[in-house]
Design an enzyme around this catalytic site. Structure first.
Site, short mmCIF file in Angstrom:
data_model
loop_
_atom_site.label_atom_id
_atom_site.label_comp_id
_atom_site.label_asym_id
_atom_site.label_seq_id
_atom_site.Cartn_x
_atom_site.Cartn_y
_atom_site.Cartn_z
N GLY A 50 19.09 70.90 47.46
CA GLY A 50 18.67 72.29 47.27
C GLY A 50 19.83 73.23 46.98
CB CYS A 51 23.40 73.17 47.39
SG CYS A 51 23.25 73.76 49.07
CD GLN A 52 23.32 76.99 40.31
OE1 GLN A 52 23.57 77.95 41.04
NE2 GLN A 52 23.05 77.12 39.04
#
Length: 140
Positions: A50-52
């Site tokens: 969920g982290c870019q």
């Protein structure tokens, strides 16, 4: 020191800066002091979904307290995880599970991040709490 006290320290530190450029610079500095994850733990399993950008977090239980190490390939993200590690590392799993994250709103972090980074922040908090749940289960 309890989580609430550490969180209040962080809020106090951020309130010393007048604008968000100074706060971003401070976050970058915090990222430089992050307890770095060992290379052997920089695995797919330790990447926060969920982290870019890539963020790795590792947790170990030491004397019934959870100790986090982390790293990121982006300097702002590294600052964000440094704030969370500082707030939650070296604490009992149960205290991490029950901890409030209001301090993030108090420093205005979420509203000054891009939507992707804000989602990443939520994912980081969720992951740290999931580690706490897993270790708390082992302790019981």
């Amino acid at each position: 020191m309890e989580i609430k006290e550490i969180q209040q320290q962080i809020v106090d530190e951020f309130s010393m800066f007048d604008d968000w450029m100074q706060r971003y610079e401070y976050m970058i500095d915090l990222g430089k002091s992050l307890p770095l994850i060992e290379e052997k733990y920089k695995t797919e399993d330790n990447i926060i979904k969920g982290c870019q950008s890539k963020v790795w977090v590792h947790a170990e239980l030491e004397d019934d307290k959870l100790v986090f190490t982390a790293d990121s390939d982006a300097i702002i993200t590294k600052g964000i995880i440094a704030i969370l590690v500082r707030a939650f590392s070296d604490q009992k799993p149960q205290d991490i599970i029950e901890a409030d994250t209001q301090f993030i709103d108090d420093i205005g972090l979420k509203e000054h991040l891009s939507p992707n980074r804000a989602n990443g922040l939520v994912s980081m908090i969720k992951q740290l709490k999931l580690y706490a749940v897993a270790y708390q289960t082992q302790l019981n």
